[in-house]
Design an enzyme around this catalytic site. Structure first.
Site, PDB file in Angstrom:
ATOM      1  N   GLY A  12       0.777  -1.234   0.000  1.00 42.51           N
ATOM      2  CA  GLY A  12       0.000   0.000   0.000  1.00 42.51           C
ATOM      3  C   GLY A  12       0.807   1.282   0.000  1.00 42.51           C
ATOM      4  N   LEU A  84      -3.998  -7.178  -7.259  1.00 40.29           N
ATOM      5  CA  LEU A  84      -3.438  -8.322  -7.972  1.00 40.29           C
ATOM      6  C   LEU A  84      -4.456  -9.281  -8.583  1.00 40.29           C
ATOM      7  CD1 LEU A  84      -0.365  -9.030  -5.692  1.00 40.29           C
ATOM      8  CD2 LEU A  84      -0.572  -7.524  -7.674  1.00 40.29           C
ATOM      9  N   HIS A 103       1.211   0.042 -13.589  1.00 40.24           N
ATOM     10  CA  HIS A 103       2.014  -1.159 -13.818  1.00 40.24           C
ATOM     11  C   HIS A 103       3.493  -0.781 -13.707  1.00 40.24           C
ATOM     12  CE1 HIS A 103       2.684  -5.223 -15.191  1.00 40.24           C
ATOM     13  NE2 HIS A 103       3.671  -4.741 -15.926  1.00 40.24           N
ATOM     14  N   ASP A 144      -3.433  -5.654 -18.205  1.00 36.65           N
ATOM     15  CA  ASP A 144      -2.415  -4.678 -18.655  1.00 36.65           C
ATOM     16  C   ASP A 144      -2.519  -4.264 -20.116  1.00 36.65           C
ATOM     17  OD1 ASP A 144      -1.289  -4.888 -16.073  1.00 36.65           O
ATOM     18  OD2 ASP A 144      -0.114  -6.629 -16.693  1.00 36.65           O
TER      19      ASP A 144
END
Ligand code: GAR
Length: 187
Positions: A12, A84, A103, A144
């Site tokens: 985080g 994730l 990313h 992505d």
């Protein structure tokens, strides 16, 4: 008020940085952190900064629970910061152009399933790249692959471990991610 919602699964550091950046902003606010991991450090960080946390399991993510909670928060931007799990299609459809991800590499290189955190930096190192960087992009149904909003490269020619590469990437994330969110909400 423009509402920002963050999804995170781990440490985080990005979530914390974004929350701090908007803390005294009268027009934009981080209203909640969603996480699939009750033990993730991000939960504690959000709580310490007085941000509501919502923990869910996979069934709740791909079912009704997460979307129902999101709708109540009326988000202007949903930010994936080290999240994730695959983001569900039924939520993507509900919020077109309002979900972004960071990313830790220069997409389209080093993206896709399984490419997260240190796996990305290890692959970059193995391929003897001279540079890596960050990519901020819209989220679509493929890992992505959504439209790129922002990229920033950094030289890693003097890095010899994945940790050193991660540090350089984190520097970029800390410096640019909140600013990009701010600008997107202004546009
Ligand atoms: C960040 O480096 C982020 O770019 C990466 O995970 C890290 C989370 O760190 N995201 C991915 O790899 C997504 N494929 P944080 O929890 O300290 O913000």
């Amino acid at each position: 008020m423009q509402n920002i919602v963050i999804f995170a699964s781990g440490a985080g550091s990005n979530a914390e940085n974004i929350i701090r950046y908007f803390k005294n902003n009268t027009k934009k606010s981080v209203v909640a952190v969603f996480s699939n991991n009750a033990n993730a450090k991000v939960i504690e960080k959000a709580k310490n900064l007085d941000v509501q946390t919502i923990v869910f399991n996979k069934d709740e993510l791909y079912g009704d629970f997460v979307l129902k909670n999101l709708k109540e928060l009326n988000p202007d931007l949903i930010v994936l910061a080290g999240f994730l799990l695959k983001f569900p299609e039924h939520i993507i459809i509900e919020y077109p152009n309002k979900i972004i991800n960071i990313h830790p590499a220069l997409l389209p290189k080093y993206g896709g399933k399984g490419m997260y955190g240190k796996h990305v930096h290890q692959a970059v190192l193995d391929n003897k790249e001279n540079e890596t960087g960050i990519t901020i992009h819209y989220v679509n149904e493929q890992f992505d692959e959504g439209r790129i909003i922002f990229q920033k490269p950094t030289s890693i020619s003097n890095c010899s471990t994945p940790e050193e590469i991660a540090n350089k990437v984190h520097e970029l994330e800390q410096r640019f991610f909140p600013e990009v969110i701010d600008q997107l909400l202004n546009s």
